[in-house]
Write an enzyme that holds these catalytic residues in place. Structure first.
Site, PDB file in Angstrom:
ATOM      1  CG  ASN A 238      50.721  48.451  21.905  1.00 44.19           C
ATOM      2  OD1 ASN A 238      49.699  48.248  22.563  1.00 44.19           O
ATOM      3  ND2 ASN A 238      51.712  47.581  21.869  1.00 44.19           N
ATOM      4  CB  ALA A 303      50.014  40.337  24.739  1.00 42.94           C
ATOM      5  CE  LYS A 317      62.225  63.643  33.226  1.00 42.64           C
ATOM      6  NZ  LYS A 317      61.712  64.855  33.842  1.00 42.64           N
ATOM      7  N   PRO A 337      62.085  39.309  20.852  1.00 41.72           N
ATOM      8  CG  PRO A 337      62.216  38.040  22.801  1.00 41.72           C
ATOM      9  CD  PRO A 337      62.492  39.404  22.256  1.00 41.72           C
ATOM     10  CB  ILE A 339      56.267  35.681  23.021  1.00 38.34           C
ATOM     11  CG1 ILE A 339      57.102  36.878  23.474  1.00 38.34           C
ATOM     12  CG2 ILE A 339      56.021  34.728  24.188  1.00 38.34           C
ATOM     13  CD1 ILE A 339      56.380  37.823  24.419  1.00 38.34           C
ATOM     14  CG  PHE A 359      44.308  37.929  19.202  1.00 38.80           C
ATOM     15  CD1 PHE A 359      44.276  36.776  19.967  1.00 38.80           C
ATOM     16  CD2 PHE A 359      43.141  38.675  19.094  1.00 38.80           C
ATOM     17  CE1 PHE A 359      43.120  36.370  20.614  1.00 38.80           C
ATOM     18  CE2 PHE A 359      41.979  38.283  19.733  1.00 38.80           C
ATOM     19  CZ  PHE A 359      41.969  37.129  20.496  1.00 38.80           C
ATOM     20  CE  LYS A 373      51.000  39.462  11.592  1.00 40.95           C
ATOM     21  NZ  LYS A 373      50.423  40.655  12.203  1.00 40.95           N
TER      22      LYS A 373
HETATM   23  N1  CTP Z   1      53.560  38.371  19.130  1.00 40.26           N
HETATM   24  C1  CTP Z   1      54.470  37.832  20.012  1.00 40.26           C
HETATM   25  N2  CTP Z   1      55.719  38.367  20.123  1.00 40.26           N
HETATM   26  C2  CTP Z   1      56.079  39.424  19.358  1.00 40.26           C
HETATM   27  C3  CTP Z   1      55.159  39.978  18.440  1.00 40.26           C
HETATM   28  C4  CTP Z   1      53.905  39.437  18.351  1.00 40.26           C
HETATM   29  O1  CTP Z   1      54.137  36.864  20.709  1.00 40.26           O
HETATM   30  N3  CTP Z   1      57.283  39.912  19.482  1.00 40.26           N
HETATM   31  C5  CTP Z   1      52.234  37.745  19.008  1.00 40.26           C
HETATM   32  C6  CTP Z   1      51.072  38.611  19.413  1.00 40.26           C
HETATM   33  O2  CTP Z   1      50.737  38.422  20.776  1.00 40.26           O
HETATM   34  C7  CTP Z   1      49.971  38.120  18.501  1.00 40.26           C
HETATM   35  C8  CTP Z   1      50.716  37.682  17.259  1.00 40.26           C
HETATM   36  O3  CTP Z   1      52.061  37.469  17.660  1.00 40.26           O
HETATM   37  O4  CTP Z   1      49.329  36.974  19.025  1.00 40.26           O
HETATM   38  C9  CTP Z   1      50.691  38.655  16.106  1.00 40.26           C
HETATM   39  O5  CTP Z   1      51.060  39.929  16.529  1.00 40.26           O
HETATM   40  P1  CTP Z   1      51.107  41.129  15.489  1.00 40.26           P
HETATM   41  O6  CTP Z   1      51.593  42.356  16.215  1.00 40.26           O
HETATM   42  O7  CTP Z   1      49.820  41.212  14.729  1.00 40.26           O
HETATM   43  O8  CTP Z   1      52.156  40.604  14.424  1.00 40.26           O
HETATM   44  P2  CTP Z   1      53.703  40.686  14.333  1.00 40.26           P
HETATM   45  O9  CTP Z   1      54.282  39.342  14.506  1.00 40.26           O
HETATM   46  O10 CTP Z   1      54.209  41.725  15.269  1.00 40.26           O
HETATM   47  O11 CTP Z   1      53.924  41.109  12.793  1.00 40.26           O
HETATM   48  P3  CTP Z   1      53.690  42.563  12.112  1.00 40.26           P
HETATM   49  O12 CTP Z   1      54.012  43.595  13.153  1.00 40.26           O
HETATM   50  O13 CTP Z   1      54.658  42.552  10.987  1.00 40.26           O
HETATM   51  O14 CTP Z   1      52.270  42.596  11.649  1.00 40.26           O
END
Ligand code: CTP
Length: 437
Positions: A238, A303, A317, A337, A339, A359, A373
């Site tokens: 991303n 992250a 590849k 997962p 995290i 975040f 969230k």
């Molecule tokens: N995060 C994480 N593990 C994941 C996804 C997200 O630890 N698999 C953490 C990110 O580091 C951030 C927070 O969760 O601190 C929110 O991440 P975000 O991408 O905004 O939310 P998602 O949980 O992915 O939900 P959505 O994509 O539905 O907005």
């Protein structure tokens, strides 16, 4: 009793007895020097920001600044005289000129930081010339503390070669600046010249002060995007640059913490004093985070973790010739997962006082999504940013964030540099920590 001892005592009195064995950080001593600009009306809000962050504040004004902001308001907010005179206090009826005469030296020595807000073109000129003909300039000339100026003036005054040259001289002497911002000015002109918002000045003050408020803490920060392999050369990732998380890691180290930075995809250099663990995929990030977690007292998860990864990454590849003529490929994605949710769950199970910040990158319904969230993840604070803005979020130096608390309360921050957001965030984290322990 000295001002210093009074500040420490009143800070001690605010602690609830028996609640914490941890010694709170000493308040930092800030003089706010106000010059005569319309933006002086924002100074009470600045004083409130600084006192909310736990600082001890005193105000001094130029004589003409008293036309724009009432010393009485500043006295009420700080609990101390807000003087505008070198000779005799500004308090009506007072005839004690001796005390006032030494005030500027006492204040200059007392300060750990002097903030000039607003700093008019005239005041910048007088600072540059080393004048000391009123209380504000006398304090500025006598102090050995760092000085932070928040300029505010008409755009033409700001762009005038005299002002440019003055600022250059002041910066060369180590004076820091915050702002001015661009926008509609009180004089009717559009352009650069608006004083920065109080919250931005307070964040710049935290940076200028530095601190050891996190000494003894072990801060675990994650930053950057994850890279989910498709085959030997391709991956899903991303737009995260990692700048926000790196700014948090750098600022935590400046505040005396031991910092571990688990970094995903980013081109950024490791901040001084920070131990870095590089990872690629979300699964690798999870392993690294769980390995570091037992020692961590504060966790900041900046992250951008991929929510999904290719189900069957190929070791080699993928060659076009292996596909049917003109055919595409279907990627099956499986969930990664979460995290952050896992870190929150483990921390709760362990009955630990670890502070956890998440975040949230949102492109719409920012606040409502962030509220849902934080409830889902279980962290102490969620920093929500609107990634649909071009000046905030991914891959830019600035960020406009909202701090969302578990009870749904929201603090909106204006557009700030990522360093300033980091300073503000760690002030909040230190407060949450003090409330928990
Ligand atoms: N995060 C994480 N593990 C994941 C996804 C997200 O630890 N698999 C953490 C990110 O580091 C951030 C927070 O969760 O601190 C929110 O991440 P975000 O991408 O905004 O939310 P998602 O949980 O992915 O939900 P959505 O994509 O539905 O907005």
């Amino acid at each position: 009793m000295t001002q210093d001892r009074q500040d420490r005592q009143s800070q001690d009195q605010r602690q609830s007895p028996g609640r914490s064995s941890r010694k709170r950080a000493e308040p930092r001593r800030i003089v706010v020097a106000v010059s005569a600009g319309i933006a002086a009306y924002k100074v009470p809000e600045l004083v409130r920001e600084l006192t909310r962050a736990g600082h001890a504040v005193r105000c001094v004004l130029t004589p003409r600044a008293t036309h724009f902001v009432s010393p009485l308001v500043l006295e009420t907010l700080t609990g101390h005289p807000a003087s505008s005179s070198l000779f005799g206090t500004a308090t009506p009826g007072s005839s004690d000129t001796t005390a006032a005469e030494i005030d500027h030296i006492a204040l200059a020595d007392w300060a750990e930081l002097v903030i000039v807000a607003p700093a008019t073109a005239d005041l910048l000129a007088r600072m540059t010339a080393g004048m000391a003909d009123d209380l504000v300039t006398a304090v500025l000339l006598a102090t050995r503390a760092p000085v932070l100026v928040a300029p505010a003036m008409n755009v033409n005054m700001w762009e005038h070669p005299a002002t440019r040259a003055n600022l250059e001289t002041l910066r060369a002497r180590g004076v820091r600046t915050v702002g001015p911002d661009a926008g509609e000015l009180a004089c009717g002109w559009e352009g650069q010249g608006r004083m920065s918002e109080p919250v931005a000045i307070a964040a710049a003050a935290s940076l200028a002060l530095g601190s050891d408020s996190l000494s003894g803490e072990v801060v675990l920060v994650t930053a950057g995007g994850t890279r989910e392999p498709i085959d030997a050369v391709r991956s899903l990732t991303n737009r995260s640059s990692g700048r926000m998380g790196f700014a948090v890691a750098a600022e935590a180290a400046r505040r005396g913490a031991t910092v571990v930075l688990v970094a995903g995809a980013t081109a950024l250099p490791t901040p001084p004093g920070v131990r870095r663990v590089d990872v690629g995929s979300a699964l690798e990030m999870r392993d690294a985070v769980l390995a570091e977690l037992p020692d961590a007292t504060l966790v900041v998860k900046a992250a951008a973790v991929a929510d999904f990864r290719p189900a069957n990454p190929q070791d080699r590849k993928i060659k076009k010739e292996s596909l049917a003529e003109g055919g595409g490929i279907q990627l099956e994605l499986v969930p990664n997962p979460d995290i952050l949710a896992e870190v929150c769950r483990l921390t709760k199970e362990q009955g630990s006082h670890r502070v956890i910040v998440g975040f949230a990158a949102e492109s719409h319904d920012v606040i409502e999504s962030a509220r849902r969230k934080i409830a889902r993840k279980g962290c102490h604070l969620l920093v929500a940013n609107d990634v649909s803005r071009s000046d905030a979020g991914f891959d830019v130096d600035t960020n406009a964030v909202h701090f969302v608390s578990p009870d749904g309360e929201v603090e909106d921050l204006p557009l700030l540099s990522k360093d300033e957001v980091a300073a503000h965030l760690l002030d909040r984290v230190a407060k949450i920590r003090d409330g928990l322990r």
